[in-house]
Design an enzyme around this catalytic site. Structure first.
Site, PDB file in Angstrom:
ATOM      1  N   TYR A  86      46.447  39.335  32.312  1.00 18.30           N
ATOM      2  CA  TYR A  86      45.142  39.454  32.968  1.00 18.30           C
ATOM      3  C   TYR A  86      44.450  40.749  32.553  1.00 18.30           C
ATOM      4  O   TYR A  86      45.068  41.828  32.579  1.00 18.30           O
ATOM      5  CB  TYR A  86      45.287  39.517  34.489  1.00 18.30           C
ATOM      6  CG  TYR A  86      46.054  38.410  35.141  1.00 18.30           C
ATOM      7  CD1 TYR A  86      45.435  37.211  35.505  1.00 18.30           C
ATOM      8  CD2 TYR A  86      47.410  38.576  35.450  1.00 18.30           C
ATOM      9  CE1 TYR A  86      46.154  36.210  36.147  1.00 18.30           C
ATOM     10  CE2 TYR A  86      48.124  37.577  36.092  1.00 18.30           C
ATOM     11  CZ  TYR A  86      47.492  36.395  36.436  1.00 18.30           C
ATOM     12  OH  TYR A  86      48.207  35.407  37.070  1.00 18.30           O
ATOM     13  N   ASP A  87      43.168  40.655  32.245  1.00 21.10           N
ATOM     14  CA  ASP A  87      42.331  41.834  32.304  1.00 21.10           C
ATOM     15  C   ASP A  87      42.268  42.233  33.784  1.00 21.10           C
ATOM     16  O   ASP A  87      42.583  41.426  34.666  1.00 21.10           O
ATOM     17  CB  ASP A  87      40.945  41.497  31.756  1.00 21.10           C
ATOM     18  CG  ASP A  87      39.973  42.635  31.910  1.00 21.10           C
ATOM     19  OD1 ASP A  87      40.277  43.737  31.434  1.00 21.10           O
ATOM     20  OD2 ASP A  87      38.912  42.428  32.534  1.00 21.10           O
ATOM     21  N   LEU A  88      41.832  43.455  34.054  1.00 17.63           N
ATOM     22  CA  LEU A  88      41.809  43.906  35.452  1.00 17.63           C
ATOM     23  C   LEU A  88      40.401  43.939  36.028  1.00 17.63           C
ATOM     24  O   LEU A  88      40.061  43.145  36.913  1.00 17.63           O
ATOM     25  CB  LEU A  88      42.465  45.280  35.564  1.00 17.63           C
ATOM     26  CG  LEU A  88      42.721  45.783  36.981  1.00 17.63           C
ATOM     27  CD1 LEU A  88      43.637  44.845  37.745  1.00 17.63           C
ATOM     28  CD2 LEU A  88      43.298  47.202  36.950  1.00 17.63           C
ATOM     29  N   ASP A  89      39.567  44.843  35.538  1.00 10.00           N
ATOM     30  CA  ASP A  89      38.209  44.986  36.077  1.00 10.00           C
ATOM     31  C   ASP A  89      37.377  43.742  35.812  1.00 10.00           C
ATOM     32  O   ASP A  89      37.276  43.281  34.671  1.00 10.00           O
ATOM     33  CB  ASP A  89      37.509  46.189  35.441  1.00 10.00           C
ATOM     34  CG  ASP A  89      38.080  47.504  35.914  1.00 10.00           C
ATOM     35  OD1 ASP A  89      38.789  47.512  36.932  1.00 10.00           O
ATOM     36  OD2 ASP A  89      37.814  48.537  35.265  1.00 10.00           O
ATOM     37  N   ASP A 127      37.229  38.502  31.702  1.00  8.14           N
ATOM     38  CA  ASP A 127      35.827  38.292  32.050  1.00  8.14           C
ATOM     39  C   ASP A 127      34.877  38.712  30.938  1.00  8.14           C
ATOM     40  O   ASP A 127      33.663  38.697  31.137  1.00  8.14           O
ATOM     41  CB  ASP A 127      35.475  39.081  33.319  1.00  8.14           C
ATOM     42  CG  ASP A 127      35.436  40.583  33.076  1.00  8.14           C
ATOM     43  OD1 ASP A 127      34.456  41.222  33.501  1.00  8.14           O
ATOM     44  OD2 ASP A 127      36.378  41.114  32.466  1.00  8.14           O
TER      45      ASP A 127
END
Length: 213
Positions: free
Chosen positions: A8-11, A163
């Site tokens: 996963y990306d975070l932000d 995202d």
């Protein structure tokens, strides 16, 4: 189970840090380049490494802008950061199902760990790859490959979720399937043109893809 390893990306993917990031940019740019940029100028660059973004805005002055950004960002962090809906429940369920999960972010480790702790996600993760652990940043595949190495992941069983085009590009370059999240500030169409393998509207839809049910 369709995917045994999820990155996963975070932000903007697991954590709603959008207002914190934009406010931090506005503070730093307003301090050092007053009146030069608007919120609309900031949005297209979100997802790239911070120094790279600041160098675009103020060539040769990235060090001072980043220092101002980070002071404000850390001060305001716990006030402005929340997890997106269903994030904690889905990560917990995937963890209990035996899915190996990792973070792949262009943030520094300090603020990465602050966000994960604040939102109660640390216990469900098997690896965290931040800005500090790699030489090259997304969309280069190095961060994704590093996370896969830490997990012992098979590319055919790995999913990269993010995202931004940087996440999709990094996943594709590493040879794994990619997911774009429709809650991105870029919107569904802003991600569709980068051809992720999946687009999801919420974390429950992502869970179905991963577990194959």
């Amino acid at each position: 189970m369709t995917y045994s390893y999820v990155l996963y990306d975070l932000d903007g993917t697991l954590l709603d840090t959008n207002e914190l990031i934009i406010s931090s940019f506005e503070h730093a740019l307003g301090t050092h380049t007053p009146g030069a940029y608007t919120r609309e100028d900031i949005l297209p660059h979100m997802g790239a490494p911070l120094y790279e973004q600041m160098e675009n805005f103020a060539p040769g002055r990235s060090e001072e802008l980043v220092a101002t950004y980070r002071r404000f960002n850390i001060e305001q962090h716990d006030t402005l950061v929340t997890a997106f809906p269903h994030v904690q429940d889905v990560l917990r369920e995937l963890h209990e199902a035996g899915v190996k999960q990792a973070i792949v972010t262009s943030k520094m480790r300090l603020t990465t760990e602050m966000g994960l702790k604040l939102c109660g996600l640390t216990r469900y993760l098997d690896a965290v790859v931040t800005l500090d652990e790699v030489e090259n940043h997304k969309p280069h595949p190095e961060p994704v490959l590093k996370a896969m190495e830490l997990l012992g992941a098979d590319p055919k069983s790995t999913l990269m979720v993010g995202d931004s085009p940087f996440d999709i590009g990094a996943g594709r370059a590493a040879g794994v399937a990619t997911v774009g999240v429709k809650w991105s500030l870029r919107g569904e169409e802003g991600l569709r043109e980068h051809r992720p393998d999946y687009l999801v509207g919420d974390m429950l839809e992502l869970r179905q893809i991963i577990l194959g049910d």
